[in-house]
Design a protein around this motif. Sequence first.
Motif, short mmCIF file in Angstrom:
data_model
loop_
_atom_site.label_atom_id
_atom_site.label_comp_id
_atom_site.label_asym_id
_atom_site.label_seq_id
_atom_site.Cartn_x
_atom_site.Cartn_y
_atom_site.Cartn_z
N CYS A 1 4.51 1.89 4.62
CA CYS A 1 3.38 2.81 4.59
C CYS A 1 2.24 2.07 3.89
N ASP A 2 1.26 1.60 4.67
CA ASP A 2 0.31 0.63 4.13
C ASP A 2 -1.09 1.18 3.83
N SER A 3 -1.25 2.51 3.92
CA SER A 3 -2.55 3.10 3.61
C SER A 3 -2.42 4.61 3.47
N LEU A 4 -3.41 5.22 2.84
CA LEU A 4 -3.44 6.68 2.76
C LEU A 4 -3.60 7.27 4.16
N GLU A 5 -4.39 6.61 4.99
CA GLU A 5 -4.62 7.08 6.36
C GLU A 5 -3.31 7.16 7.15
N LEU A 6 -2.49 6.11 7.05
CA LEU A 6 -1.20 6.12 7.75
C LEU A 6 -0.27 7.18 7.15
N ALA A 7 -0.27 7.30 5.83
CA ALA A 7 0.57 8.31 5.17
C ALA A 7 0.21 9.71 5.67
N LEU A 8 -1.06 10.01 5.78
CA LEU A 8 -1.50 11.33 6.24
C LEU A 8 -1.05 11.57 7.68
N LEU B 1 7.96 3.90 1.17
CA LEU B 1 7.44 3.01 0.14
C LEU B 1 5.98 2.71 0.46
N LEU B 2 5.19 2.53 -0.57
CA LEU B 2 3.81 2.08 -0.38
C LEU B 2 3.80 0.56 -0.30
N GLN B 3 3.29 0.03 0.80
CA GLN B 3 3.21 -1.42 0.95
C GLN B 3 1.96 -1.93 0.25
N MET C 1 6.65 -1.76 -1.81
CA MET C 1 7.14 -2.91 -1.05
C MET C 1 6.03 -3.94 -0.97
N SER C 2 6.40 -5.22 -1.02
CA SER C 2 5.42 -6.26 -0.73
C SER C 2 6.12 -7.49 -0.17
N ILE C 3 5.30 -8.34 0.45
CA ILE C 3 5.77 -9.61 1.00
C ILE C 3 5.16 -10.71 0.15
N GLY C 4 5.98 -11.67 -0.27
CA GLY C 4 5.48 -12.75 -1.12
C GLY C 4 4.40 -13.57 -0.44
N ALA C 5 3.58 -14.21 -1.26
CA ALA C 5 2.50 -15.05 -0.73
C ALA C 5 3.03 -16.08 0.26
N HIS C 6 2.27 -16.31 1.33
CA HIS C 6 2.68 -17.24 2.38
C HIS C 6 2.19 -18.64 1.99
N ALA D 1 8.96 6.45 -9.16
CA ALA D 1 9.28 5.26 -8.37
C ALA D 1 10.59 4.64 -8.84
N THR D 2 11.49 4.39 -7.88
CA THR D 2 12.79 3.79 -8.21
C THR D 2 13.08 2.52 -7.41
N ILE D 3 12.24 2.21 -6.41
CA ILE D 3 12.50 1.06 -5.54
C ILE D 3 11.35 0.07 -5.61
N CYS D 4 11.71 -1.20 -5.83
CA CYS D 4 10.75 -2.30 -5.74
C CYS D 4 11.31 -3.26 -4.70
N SER D 5 10.83 -3.12 -3.47
CA SER D 5 11.34 -3.88 -2.33
C SER D 5 10.51 -5.15 -2.14
N MET D 6 11.07 -6.27 -2.55
CA MET D 6 10.40 -7.55 -2.33
C MET D 6 11.44 -8.66 -2.36
#
Length: 223
Positions: A100-107, A123-125, A162-167, A193-198
Amino acid sequence: MNPYEQRLDEIFTRIEAVRAKVNEHQIIKLIAVSKSVDSEAVEALYNVGQRAFGENRVQELRRKCAELESLPLEWHFIGRLQKNKINALIELSPALIHSCDSLELALAIDQRAQAKSKKLDVLLQINSAKEDSKAGVMPEFALETYHQIQESCPNLRLKGVMSIGAHTDDVKNIQKSFESTYEIYESLQPKGATICSMGMSQDFELAVQCGSNMLRLGGILFS
């Protein structure tokens, strides 16, 4: 020991080596990313103990859900979600939507979930690497966006980030992006918050070192 069991065992050994140094009380969940393999490979990994799997395309998730419906699998959606695929994803009732990468998408997800009388864990990306090629909320807006989603989207249960490490090959930059995400996660723990997905195949040990409690591993498990 078959190849899948051996790979899984080796990865858990590597995770444990880092976890023991950083936080021996940390519980780390492994999501096997099955986007590039067939249902037979998923079943083979299931047979050696893996239960949670991740897909990044709704169509592929639907296909594997149907082919493997007899198995008690936990499906995660980890890819960029197009608005025209939201209804199809909700129908599949994923255990967790990581992207879920934005408020717009969440809505938009919340509105469709309301219509289908569904509640969804998400999760908020966060684009902690601040790279144009990556989706996600910029770190400086993450706390505000998280709170806005909590207030505006009653059908979404925010579980963390959630996040993706730097490329990059620069380990310090990858570490910096993980640390940025973890700081946000720590700030959101009082909000539930209980999850840190990375952490993915190429950087999961560094992610664990930086506090991740959910890893998304694909190639290293299946090839």
